[in-house]
Write an enzyme that holds these catalytic residues in place. Structure first.
Site, PDB file in Angstrom:
ATOM      1  N   CYS A  51       0.634  -1.251  -0.057  1.00  0.00           N
ATOM      2  CA  CYS A  51      -0.014   0.205  -0.139  1.00  0.00           C
ATOM      3  C   CYS A  51       0.894   1.255   0.023  1.00  0.00           C
ATOM      4  CB  CYS A  51      -0.851   0.105   1.234  1.00  0.00           C
ATOM      5  SG  CYS A  51      -0.152   0.479   2.542  1.00  0.00           S
ATOM      6  N   CYS A 119      -2.905   7.735   3.716  1.00  0.00           N
ATOM      7  CA  CYS A 119      -1.976   7.238   2.715  1.00  0.00           C
ATOM      8  C   CYS A 119      -0.948   8.255   2.429  1.00  0.00           C
ATOM      9  CB  CYS A 119      -2.698   7.049   1.419  1.00  0.00           C
ATOM     10  SG  CYS A 119      -3.507   8.559   0.446  1.00  0.00           S
ATOM     11  N   VAL A 260      18.856 -12.876   3.400  1.00  0.00           N
ATOM     12  CA  VAL A 260      17.808 -11.852   3.153  1.00  0.00           C
ATOM     13  C   VAL A 260      18.383 -10.601   2.725  1.00  0.00           C
ATOM     14  CG1 VAL A 260      16.236 -10.431   4.356  1.00  0.00           C
ATOM     15  CG2 VAL A 260      16.078 -12.869   4.731  1.00  0.00           C
ATOM     16  N   GLY A 262      16.457  -7.761   0.263  1.00  0.00           N
ATOM     17  CA  GLY A 262      15.198  -6.892   0.275  1.00  0.00           C
ATOM     18  C   GLY A 262      14.140  -7.367   1.267  1.00  0.00           C
ATOM     19  N   GLY A 351      18.564 -12.202  -7.032  1.00  0.00           N
ATOM     20  CA  GLY A 351      18.932 -13.529  -6.407  1.00  0.00           C
ATOM     21  C   GLY A 351      17.585 -13.888  -5.698  1.00  0.00           C
ATOM     22  N   ARG A 884     -32.990  -0.083   0.065  1.00  0.00           N
ATOM     23  CA  ARG A 884     -32.371   1.062  -0.778  1.00  0.00           C
ATOM     24  C   ARG A 884     -32.187   0.440  -2.340  1.00  0.00           C
ATOM     25  NH1 ARG A 884     -29.913   6.128  -0.963  1.00  0.00           N
ATOM     26  NH2 ARG A 884     -30.663   6.426   1.171  1.00  0.00           N
ATOM     27  N   PHE A 918     -24.646   1.834  -0.837  1.00  0.00           N
ATOM     28  CA  PHE A 918     -25.665   1.025   0.266  1.00  0.00           C
ATOM     29  C   PHE A 918     -26.717   0.122  -0.556  1.00  0.00           C
ATOM     30  CE2 PHE A 918     -28.499   0.956   4.076  1.00  0.00           C
ATOM     31  CZ  PHE A 918     -27.516   0.921   5.061  1.00  0.00           C
ATOM     32  N   THR A1014     -33.266   5.386   4.767  1.00  0.00           N
ATOM     33  CA  THR A1014     -34.288   4.961   4.739  1.00  0.00           C
ATOM     34  C   THR A1014     -35.140   4.638   6.277  1.00  0.00           C
ATOM     35  OG1 THR A1014     -33.466   2.977   4.201  1.00  0.00           O
ATOM     36  CG2 THR A1014     -34.219   4.303   2.176  1.00  0.00           C
ATOM     37  N   GLY A1083     -24.624   7.622   4.101  1.00  0.00           N
ATOM     38  CA  GLY A1083     -25.673   8.031   3.520  1.00  0.00           C
ATOM     39  C   GLY A1083     -25.688   9.391   2.630  1.00  0.00           C
ATOM     40  N   GLU A1260     -22.183   9.475  -2.230  1.00  0.00           N
ATOM     41  CA  GLU A1260     -22.180   8.237  -2.679  1.00  0.00           C
ATOM     42  C   GLU A1260     -22.815   8.262  -4.037  1.00  0.00           C
ATOM     43  OE1 GLU A1260     -24.874   7.426   0.749  1.00  0.00           O
ATOM     44  OE2 GLU A1260     -23.746   5.481   1.093  1.00  0.00           O
TER      45      GLU A1260
END
Ligand SMILES: Cc1cc2nc3c(=O)[nH]c(=O)nc-3n(C[C@H](O)[C@H](O)[C@H](O)COP(=O)(O)OP(=O)(O)OC[C@H]3O[C@@H](n4cnc5c(N)ncnc54)[C@H](O)[C@@H]3O)c2cc1C
Ligand code: FES
Ligand code: FES
Length: 1313
Positions: A51, A119, A260, A262, A351, A884, A918, A1014, A1083, A1260
C-alpha cells in the site's frame, strides 16, 4: 569473527543519531519508528509492501558510485537492523506546520490531494525520494514512482495534479482550467506561493545534507569499509557478512539460514504469516555479488544486485549495443517496469527472485527462455554452473541449489542474428501486481529463412513452477513461421498445460487462453520482424499491428480538468461558503502530524489485544487450549464470553455476539482475545491458542447455496401496476441474470480502538475509528451492563470509512471494552490488514434474475426482478441495504408495471455491511444491464433506450415520489456535449474496424440517487457551538470526519452564519460527551443534517448578540463578543435538525409502497471510453467525463474530490475487485497482494469533472457513474464479438475483470482451450 558479542545498531533518523544496543532483528523499521522513536507520521496500512503508506526515504553511501544514494523503501518490510549505517528520512523530517511545509507537502495540500490523509505521508515520501534523485521529472517518472502507493479516497487525480507542478510540461502550472484554479481564491499571501515550476535541489547544500546525511555518517561511510555485524534478538540472530568468504562460510555452517536482502519475500512470511526464521544472513554488504558486468557474449548479474540498479545498468547496455543482441535485456526491462512498485524494486534483488522459485516469478521465465546460467558456490567446494532450464526448478518453490549453496550470479547470453525474443505478462491490475500468467518466448531461424532452428517457451502461472512448454518446444523445430503453425501450437500447448478446473489460482481456461494468446502475439511480432528483415514477403495484416503494443499498453499519462460554478463576485470575503478551501486537516495530513487512533501516545500501563478467531465457517467450538499461549512472553490474560458483565448480544439488530459461545457461524468470528504487554507479544500468543472445532453441515456460503437451502433472513417486495399481465402483453420480453461481486472497503486505516477505564467512576472512555459514536456507546454500555452516561466515545478522525466503520467496529470495540473491564487497564487494538479483511465484512454481493417487457421502440412496459443479496452470518444493516436496492432498482427510468422481490440471504460468511452506495449501485447496475439487453435485442444504442425511458419532470417513481427540479436531463445533455459523444462514437467504430485485437467502446450512463436514511428516525442531527471570550469558536457536531471533508464544510457553514473567518473556528473531535444521540455519518447526508443543526445553533447566538450589534455597529467581532460576555449573554448554543416531510407507507405483504422516502435526489451522468486488449483482457480507461449536479456546493474542491474518489471506488467494484472464498468459507483475498484496489495507473487517461449548480449531496451518488466504464467495455467486447462473427447479447457479470473480458471476447483461441 562471529564469536563477538552482539553489535550495537547505529543509524540516523531525520538527522539525529539513533544508537540501539539491543536491536531486535524481528522488528521492522516502521515499528521502531512509531513505537520507539514515536515518529507516528509513517503509517502502517498492510505490513506486506502493498500500500505504500509506510514509505520512507533511505540514504546511504554507495561505494561503487562514490556518492550518496537516496531511495524510497517500505518501512513495514525493512528490518530495523538493515538500517545500520543508513540515514532514514520520514515525513516529519522534511517539513512541518510548525516550521515550513516542504514543497511536496504544500502542493499536495493546496491541490486537495488528501482526504482521510492516511495514505498521504507515504505518497509525500515517494514523491520526495523521486525529487531527491531527479529535480525535473516528467509525468511518466511521477506515475512510476507512485506505482507502489495506494489511496482509497481521492481517486488519485488531485495527487497527480499536485505533482504535475514539479514538471516543466506544458500547462504544468495547474491542472485546472486557468480561471478555475483553486489557488486563485487563496488569500494574497497564500497566492504568492501558487504553483509554479519548482526545482528541488538534488545536490544537497551542507545544511540540507547534515539533515539527510549527517557529516559523521558521511565521514565513516567514505573512509571505512562496512564491518561484519551480528545482532541477537529474542528468537532471531542476524548476520551481516561483508565478504563472499564470510557469506558462503556462514551459509555452509547454517544451511537453513535465510539469505535476506530486500526481505520482500521473507518479510511477508514473517510479518504476515507469523513464521520465524531463527537465522538470517544478509548478503547486502557483499560487493562481490552486487555487480553487473558485460562482455562480448553476454552479461553477468550478481545475485545481490538490486532491481532498480539493474534497471539503470541494463538501460545503459541496451543503449550501447545493437538491438538484436540485447532482446532479453529489453524483455527484463519491460517486465521490471511493472514489477512491484519503486519501494520494492529499490530493495529487492534478482537472487531473491530466482531463489524464491515462485511459480509466478516475473523474471524466471525470461531467464529460462534465454538459456541463462546460474553460478552457485559452496564454501568448501567452490563454484558450479547450472543452466536455468526446467530441472532448475524441481518443485513448488524449490530450486536445484544444494544444501549450503549460495547463488552468486546469473549470466544472460546475448542474442544472435536471426534470433527473436519477447516476454509477456497479464495481471489483475497493471501496476504492482503479480502475474496471472507470464511468458518468455525465443526463436532462432536457420540463416535467412523462416524455418525454426531453436525455440524456447517458458511460462509462469501455468504450473507449480515456472515451466517450459516441452511439447511446443520439441514439435516446432523445423517448422516454417506461417499462419498454419498457430493451430498446431494450440494442440501442442494443450499437451503441455492441462490445468484442472480446481487448479490453485483458479481461472484455468483463462490461463490456457492467455498462454496461447501470448504465443499469438509473439508469432505476429516475429512475422513482422522476418518481413522487415527480408526473410519473407509475408507482411502482417494492418489490423494485426495492434497486437504489438508494449507490455501494459502505450497510453498517455493522465490529464484532467475540473470546472465548477464560481461564487458571485460580490460575496463577502468572510463568507467562505462555495469557496474551494483546502481540507481543514490537509496540512496535518501532508506533514504526518494528523493523529489517528494508533498514533495516540500509549498510556504507561496500557495493554494490547489480539483477537482469536474461528477457522471454520460453521462449527461447534469444542475446546480452547491456552497452555502454549500462557507461556508466551508478555502474555497477560485471555478474555471470552465468560468475562462479559452485561449482554453478549450486540450490533444494530442485536444479531451479533461479542464472543462466540460454543458455536461459530463464519470463518473469522471472534472467539476470544489475548491480552499482552505489546502488539508483537499479543500476536505471537494469539497464534498459540489452539481452538478445537467440530464442523456442522450444511455450509451455506454463496447466494446459490442460500437459494438451495432456502436460507433467507427476509424477503422484501415492492410492486406497482400489474407486472405479470403487462409482461405477457409486451411486444418483446427479455430474460437475464447478473451476478455482482462484493467489495472490500479497504479503508487505509484498519478498524481500531483504545479503551481507557476510569476506575474511580466506572466510566469507560473509548477512542475509536468509527462512523457511529452513539451506536458504539450503546453497544459498549450494553456489553458492560452500565448506563450510556458512563461511556464516552471520541472520534478524532478516521483513515477512511466508506460505510465499513458504520457498524462493524463492534468486532474490535466490544472485545476491547470487556478486556479493559477485566484488566482495569487501557486496552489498544488495531486490526492487521489481513484480520480486518477477514473479519469485518464487505459490500454485499448480489445476484438478479429478471424479465423485462418493452415495445418495439424500446419503451419499457414491465419489470419482474428477483434480487438476492449475501448478508452473511448476521443481519447487520442488510435489510436497509436491500430496501435501498429496491428503491433504486428502476434506475433512472419510468416503468409502468413493476414487481421486485429482494431476498436477503443468510450465509456462513462474515456479516456484510454498508458500503458507499448502500445497495443502490448493485441495483442500478442490474437496471443498466437490462437496458443494454433491450438495446442488443432491438439493434439500437443503449443510450437511445436510456433516453426513451428516462423520467421527466413531474413523473412519479414506482414508490410514489414525485420528481421535482428534475435535473437529470440537463446533466445527461451536458455530458453528451462536453464529451463529444457522437463524434467519438464514430471514431471508435472506425478504430474498431481497423483493429482486430484491440477494441474500443464508449458509454453514457445517468444516475439518480435518493438522499435520506431510509430508517427515518436517523434523519436528525445535533450541534454545539461555543464562542469563547476572545472571539474564537469551538464547534462540535454529530458527524465524524473520515476524509470526506465534513469538518471543513461545517466550519464553512459556521463561518458564514457567524460572519467570521473560517480560521477562527476549530473542531476538536466528535464526542458523545458534547453532542448526544448522533446518527451514523453515512448516506451522504452528513453535511445536510449537521450543517443545518450548526446553522440553527449559530443563528441562536447571532440572534442573542443582535441588539448589541445594532447598538455598536462598528465593533469588531472580538470586541462584540467580550461585550456580550460582560452583558451576561450566553455564548453557547445547541442546534438540532430533522429532515422534514419524508415518509413512506410500505405494505410488506402486498408490496405496495407509496411515499416520499427521500428528501431529494442527486443527479449526474458520465461518459467513459475504454480500450481493451482482446487477447489478454487488459483494459484502459481512455477518457471519462462526468457532469454532476452538486447543488450550491459548500466547497467545490471537496465535492470534486468526492466525485473522483467515488468514481474510482466504483471503478474498482465493477472492473477489478473480487473477494474470493474457498469451499471452506475462508477468504482467500486478504491483503493488497491478493486483493487489488485501483492504483494510480488505473486513473482515466483523461478525467474531466464538471459540477453544475442545482441541488446537493455528493458522497455516494457518483460511485455508480463508474458503470460507464463497465458498459463501455461491454460495447468493446460486442465489437470483438462482431469481428468473430458472433451476434446478439451476452451476459456480463461484475467485475469485468481481465479474465472475463478475455473470455467474453470469444475467438479461435478461447475455443481451443
Ligand atoms: C509488494 C510486492 C510486490 C512484488 N511484486 C513482484 C512482481 O511484480 N514480480 C515478481 O516476480 N515478484 C514480485 N514480488 C516478490 C519479490 O519482491 C521478489 O521475488 C524479489 O526479487 C525478492 O527479492 P528479495 O531480495 O526481497 O528477497 P528476500 O525476501 O530477501 O529473499 C528471498 C529468498 O531468496 C533467498 N536468497 C536470496 N539471495 C540468495 C542467494 N544469493 N543465494 C541463495 N538464496 C538466496 C533467501 O534465502 C530467501 O529464501 C513482490 C513482492 C512484494 C512484497
Ligand atoms: S504498510 Fe507497508 S506497504 Fe502497506
Ligand atoms: S486520502 Fe488516500 S486513503 Fe484516504
Amino acid at each position: 569473527i562471529w564469536t563477538k558479542p552482539n553489535d550495537v545498531l547505529v543509524f540516523y533518523v531525520n538527522g539525529t543519531k539513533v544508537t540501539e544496543p539491543h536491536p531486535e532483528p524481528e522488528t521492522s523499521l516502521i515499528v521502531y519508528l512509531r513505537t520507539k522513536l514515536r515518529l507516528t507520521g509513517t503509517k502502517l496500512g498492510c505490513s506486506e509492501g502493498g500500500c505504500g503508506a509506510c514509505t520512507v526515504m533511505v540514504s546511504k553511501w554507495d561505494r561503487s558510485q562514490s556518492r550518496i544514494v537516496h531511495f524510497s523503501v517500505n518501512s513495514c518490510l525493512a528490518p530495523v537492523v538493515s538500517m545500520h549505517d543508513c540515514a532514514v528520512t520520514t515525513v516529519e523530517g522534511i517539513g512541518s506546520t510548525k516550521t515550513k511545509l516542504h514543497a511536496v507537502q504544500e502542493r499536495l495540500w493546496k491541490f486537495h490531494g488528501s482526504q482521510c490523509g492516511f495514505c498521504t505521508p507515504g505518497i509525500v515520501m515517494s514523491m520526495y525520494a523521486l525529487l531527491r534523485n531527479n529535480s525535473s521529472p516528467k509525468m511518466p517518472n511521477i506515475e512510476t514512482c507512485l506505482q507502489g502507493n495506494l489511496c482509497r479516497c481521492t481517486g488519485y487525480r488531485p495527487i497527480l495534479g499536485a505533482f504535475k507542478t514539479f514538471t516543466d510540461e506544458q500547462n504544468g502550472g495547474c491542472p485546472m482550467l486557468r480561471k478555475r484554479c483553486c489557488n486563485i481564491s487563496l488569500t494574497p499571501s497564500e497566492r504568492s506561493t501558487k504553483p509554479t515550476i519548482v526545482r528541488i535541489a538534488t545536490k544537497l547544500t551542507t545544511r540540507h545534507r547534515s539533515r539527510y546525511f549527517p557529516p559523521e555518517l558521511l565521514i565513516t561511510s567514505r573512509n571505512h569499509a562496512a564491518t561484519p555485524l551480528k545482532f541477537v534478538g529474542e528468537r532471531v540472530t542476524w548476520y551481516r557478512p561483508t565478504t563472499l568468504d564470510q557469506l558462503t562460510d556462514l551459509k555452509e555452517k547454517y544451511p537453513d539460514a535465510q539469505l535476506v536482502v530486500g526481505n520482500t519475500e521473507i518479510g511477508i512470511e514473517t510479518g504476515v504469516k507469523g513464521r520465524c526464521h531463527p537465522l538470517i544472513v544478509t548478503p547486502a554488504a557483499v560487493e562481490e555479488i552486487s555487480f553487473v558486468k558485460n562482455d562480448q557474449s553476454g552479461i553477468e548479474i550478481g545475485a545481490a544486485c538490486i532491481l532498480s540498479n539493474l534497471v539503470q545498468q541494463l538501460n545503459k547496455i541496451v543503449e550501447e549495443k545493437e538491438e538484436h543482441l540485447t532482446q532479453p535485456l529489453s524483455a527484463i526491462l519491460e517486465m521490471l517496469h511493472w514489477f512491484g512498485g519503486d519501494q520494492i524494486r529499490n530493495v529487492a534483488v534478482i537472487g531473491g527472485n530466482i531463489m524464491t522459485a515462485s511459480p509466478i516469478s516475473d523474471l524466471n521465465p525470461i531467464l529460462m527462455a534465454c538459456c541463462a546460467t546460474a553460478t552457485f558456490m559452496l564454501h568448501s567446494r567452490g563454484t558450479r554452473k547450472v543452466t536455468m532450464n526446467q530441472s532448475f526448478f524441481p518443485g513448488y518453490r524449490k530450486t536445484c541449489a544444494m544444501k549450503g549453496e549460495v547463488l552468486l550470479s546469473v549470466r544472460i547470453p546475448f542474442m544472435r542474428k536471426g534470433e527473436y525474443m519477447k516476454a509477456y505478462m497479464q495481471s489483475k491490475r497493471r501496476e504492482d501486481d503479480i502475474a496471472i500468467v507470464n511468458a518468455a518466448l525465443r526463436v532462432k531461424f536457420y540463416h535467412g529463412s523462416r524455418k525454426v532452428e531453436e525455440f524456447s517457451a517458458a511460462f509462469g502461472g501455468m504450473a507449480a513452477t515456472s515451466v517450459m512448454a516441452k511439447h511446443l518446444m520439441e514439435n516446432i523445430i523445423g517448422r516454417l513461421w506461417k499462419d498454419e503453425l498457430i493451430d498446431d501450437v494450440a494442440a501442442w500447448m494443450r499437451e503441455d498445460f492441462k490445468l484442472e478446473q480446481n487448479a490453485p489460482g483458479g481461472m484455468a481456461e483463462y490461463r490456457e487462453a492467455l498462454a496461447l494468446s501470448f504465443f499469438f502475439k509473439f508469432y505476429i511480432h516475429v512475422k513482422d520482424c522476418l518481413c522487415k528483415e527480408g526473410a519473407t514477403k509475408d507482411e502482417i495484416a494492418s489490423e494485426e499491428q495492434c497486437t504489438k503494443v508494449p507490455l501494459g499498453g502505450n497510453h498517455p499519462v493522465s490529464l484532467s480538468t475540473q470546472t465548477w460554478e464560481e461564487i458571485p463576485e460580490n460575496q463577502p470575503k468572510d463568507n467562505s461558503v462555495g469557496r474551494p478551501l483546502p481540507h481543514s486537516s490537509g496540512q496535518l495530513h501532508v506533514t504526518g502530524e494528523a493523529k489517528y487512533l494508533d498514533d495516540i501516545t500509549p498510556y504507561a500501563d496500557e495493554l494490547y489485544m489480539c483477537l482469536v478467531t474461528s477457522t471454520r465457517c460453521h462449527a461447534y467450538v469444542r475446546d480452547v487450549n491456552l497452555a502454549d499461549a500462557m507461556t508466551s512472553p508478555g502474555y497477560v490474560t485471555y478474555v471470552d464470553h465468560c468475562d462479559i458483565p452485561g449482554s453478549n448480544e450486540c450490533g444494530v439488530m442485536k444479531g451479533d455476539l461479542v464472543f462466540a459461545n460454543g458455536k461459530v457461524t463464519c470463518v473469522g468470528q471472534v472467539i476470544g482475545a489475548v491480552i499482552a504487554d505489546t502488539c508483537a507479544h499479543a500476536q505471537r500468543a494469539a497464534q498459540l491458542v489452539k481452538v478445537t472445532h467440530e464442523d456442522i453441515f450444511p455450509r451455506i456460503l454463496t447466494i446459490e447455496d442460500a437459494i438451495k437451502h432456502e436460507s433467507f433472513y427476509k424477503t422484501l417486495h415492492i410492486n406497482a401496476g400489474d407486472a405479470a399481465t403487462a409482461l405477457d402483453a409486451s411486444e418483446y420480453v427479455i430474460e437475464g441474470e447478473m451476478r455482482i461481486a462484493g467489495q472490500e472497503h479497504f479503508y487505509l486505516e484498519t478498524q481500531a480502538c483504545l479503551v481507557v477505564p476510569q476506575l474511580e467512576s466506572g466510566q469507560m472512555e473509548i477512542y475509536c475509528s468509527s462512523q457511529s459514536p452513539t451506536s458504539l456507546q450503546d453497544d459498549a454500555a450494553s456489553v458492560l451492563g452500565i448506563e450510556s452516561n458512563k461511556v464516552i466515545v471520541r472520534v478524532k478522525r478516521m483513515g477512511g470509512g466508506f460505510g465499513g466503520k458504520g457498524t462493524r467496529y463492534i468486532v474490535v470495540s466490544n472485545p476491547a471494552v470487556v478486556a479493559a473491564k477485566k484488566c482495569g487497564r487501557p486496552i489498544r487494538c488495531m486490526l492487521t490488514r489481513q484480520e480486518d479483511m477477514l473479519i469485518s465484512g464487505q459490500r454485499h454481493s448480489f445476484y438478479a434474475k429478471y424479465k423485462v417487457g418493452f415495445t418495439k421502440e424500446g419503451k419499457l412496459t414491465s419489470l419482474v426482478n428477483n434480487i438476492y443479496s449475501n448478508a452473511g452470518n448476521s443481519l447487520d444493516v442488510s435489510i436497509p441495504v436491500m430496501e435501498r436496492a429496491l428503491y433504486h432498482s428502476g434506475g433512472c427510468y419510468r416503468i409502468p408495471n413493476i414487481a421486485i422481490a429482494g431476498h436477503v440471504c443468510k450465509t456462513n460468511i462474515p456479516s456484510n455491511t454498508a458500503f458507499r452506495g448502500f445497495g443502490a449501485p448493485q441495483a442500478m447496475l442490474i437496471a443498466e444491464d437490462w437496458i443494454s439487453g433491450i438495446a442488443a435485442k432491438l439493434g439500437i444504442s443503449a443510450e437511445k433506450v436510456r433516453e426513451i425511458n428516462m423520467y421527466k419532470e413531474g413523473d412519479s417513481t414506482y414508490y410514489g415520489q414525485v420528481l421535482e427540479s428534475f435535473n437529470l436531463p440537463r446533466c445527461w445533455q451536458e455530458c453528451y456535449q462536453k464529451s463529444n459523444f457522437n463524434e467519438r462514437k464514430e471514431k471508435i467504430e472506425e478504430y474498431n474496424s481497423k483493429n482486430r485485437w484491440r477494441k474500443r467502446g464508449i458509454s453514457c450512463i445517468p444516475t439518480k440517487y435518493g438522499i435520506s436514511f431510509t430508517e427515518f428516525f436517523l434523519n436528525q442531527a445535533g450541534a454545539l457551538v461555543q464562542v469563547y471570550k476572545d472571539g474564537s469558536v469551538l464547534l462540535t457536531h454529530g458527524g465524524t470526519e473520515m476524509g470526506q471533508g465534513l469538518h471543513t464544510k461545517m466550519i464553512q457553514v459556521a463561518s458564514t452564519c457567524l460572519g467570521i473567518p473560517a480560521s477562527r473556528i476549530h473542531i476538536s473531535s466528535t464526542s458523545t460527551e458534547t453532542v448526544p444521540n448522533t446518527s451514523p455519518t453515512a448516506g451522504s447526508v452528513g453535511s445536510d443534517l449537521n450543517g443545518m443543526a450548526i446553522k440553527e445553533a449559530c443563528e441562536k447566538i447571532v440572534g442573542r448578540i443582535k441588539p448589541l450589534r445594532k447598538n455598536f455597529p462598528k465593533l469588531s467581532w472580538d470586541d462584540l463578543i467580550i461585550k456580550a460576555y460582560l452583558e451576561r449573554i450566553s455564548l453557547s448554543a445547541t442546534g438540532f435538525y430533522k429532515t422534514p416531510d419524508i415518509y413512506c407507507n410500505w405494505d410488506q405483504d402486498s408490496g405496495e409502497c407509496f411515499g416520499r422516502p427521500f428528501d431529494y435526489f442527486t443527479y449526474g451522468a458520465a461518459v467513459s471510453e475504454v480500450e481493451i486488449d482482446c487477447l489478454t483482457g487488459d483494459h484502459v480507461v481512455l477518457q471519462t467525463d462526468i457532469v454532476m449536479d452538486v447543488g450550491g456546493s459548500l466547497n467545490p474542491a471537496v465535492d470534486i474530490g468526492q466525485i473522483e474518489g467515488a468514481f474510482m471506488q466504483g471503478y474498482g467494484m465493477m472492473m477489478l475487485e473480487e473477494p474470493l472464498i474457498n469451499e471452506r468459507g475462508e477468504l482467500l483475498t486478504r491483503g493488497p497482494g491478493a486483493y487489488k484496489i485501483p492504483g494510480f495507473g488505473d486513473c482515466p487517461r483523461r478525467f474531466n469533472v464538471h459540477e453544475i449548480v442545482a441541488e446537493f449531496a455528493v458522497g455516494e451518488p457518483p460511485l455508480f457513474l463508474s458503470s460507464s466504464v463497465f458498459f463501455a467495455v461491454k460495447n468493446a467486447v460486442a465489437s470483438a464479438w462482431k469481428h468473430s462473427g458472433l451476434f446478439g447479447s451476452f451476459r456480463m457479470d461484475s467485475p469485468a475483470s481481465c479474465e472475463r473480458i478475455r473470455m467474453w471476447c470469444g475467438d479461435q483461441f478461447t475455443k481451443q482451450v
